[in-house]
Design an enzyme around this catalytic site. Sequence first.
Site, PDB file in Angstrom:
ATOM      1  CG  ASN A  17      -1.835   1.211   1.275  1.00 19.32           C
ATOM      2  OD1 ASN A  17      -1.457   2.320   0.889  1.00 19.32           O
ATOM      3  ND2 ASN A  17      -3.048   1.016   1.760  1.00 19.32           N
ATOM      4  CG  ASP A 159      -4.523  -2.121   3.353  1.00 18.05           C
ATOM      5  OD1 ASP A 159      -4.885  -2.840   4.306  1.00 18.05           O
ATOM      6  OD2 ASP A 159      -4.498  -0.879   3.397  1.00 18.05           O
ATOM      7  CG  ASN A 161      -7.867  -1.471   5.769  1.00 26.47           C
ATOM      8  OD1 ASN A 161      -7.054  -0.964   6.547  1.00 26.47           O
ATOM      9  ND2 ASN A 161      -8.181  -0.910   4.608  1.00 26.47           N
ATOM     10  CG  ASP A 232      -0.471  -4.185   4.289  1.00 25.18           C
ATOM     11  OD1 ASP A 232      -1.001  -3.547   3.372  1.00 25.18           O
ATOM     12  OD2 ASP A 232      -0.184  -3.690   5.401  1.00 25.18           O
TER      13      ASP A 232
END
Length: 271
Positions: A17, A159, A161, A232
């Site tokens: 990211n 990513d 999250n 990630d």
Amino acid sequence: METLFQSKQTLKLATWNVNSIRMRLPILLDWLKDEKIDVACLQETKCEDKDFPFEVIEDLGYNVAHFGQKTFNGVALLSKYPLDDIQRGLPNFEDTQSRFIEAGLNVGKCYLKVASVYVPNGQEVGSEKFDYKLSFLEALYSHMDQAFTLQESYVFGGDYNIAPTDRDVYDPASWHEAILCSTPERHAYQKLLNRGYTDILSFETTSEQPGIFTWWDYRAGSFQKNHGLRIDHLLASPDVADRVRTTYVDRRIRELEKTSDHAPVITELEF
């Protein structure tokens, strides 16, 4: 009597990211050259296609596919191998945001699909953005389920999250049921693994050695204190997971000035 040796080929694949590709471009270009990355999945490019720095990246020998959006989101694939069958956006999921791109490439005799995924943050548990996150993850599962049924070779890098377990959080108590660590998010992530995909960075984490993180807040000296989260991930189909030789977080990139708040995750695959 002749002995035939089959040469093996190493593919260096990464997810990162970048948190604005135009702001991180010098760091990105140096990283690609220094690490000799073959395939990179990028997230949060934060620009439209017309503003993406195609030329300077292509000058390094990469084929580039980008799915951009002004100011927010944006995903890209950079590959030393030609890309085909490029898919922008999750199939069968209506979305105004640029969060998914995938393509196919030939590595030796293997046809590999690679996806760059940027799962929504969700903002707050129970909010509309949280519901959107769970809907996105369900659509991602449907796509990964179909790919698994077809026995396609895949890496879904990105990513996500989501910190999958308490081992992936520097302070589990303070993050308990908070966004990125809530039970619904973790269940949605585990569902991807239960389908048969492998979180290959988790090979490197054990109960005796926690603290392999990929994201650290810019505030309060989080990186220096190692107050991070592992959000990630590289999820691989079984045949690709069997090819993994090593996987690691490139913390060196997070140490640089004016860098992303994420560090790249790199794996080496043997074909």
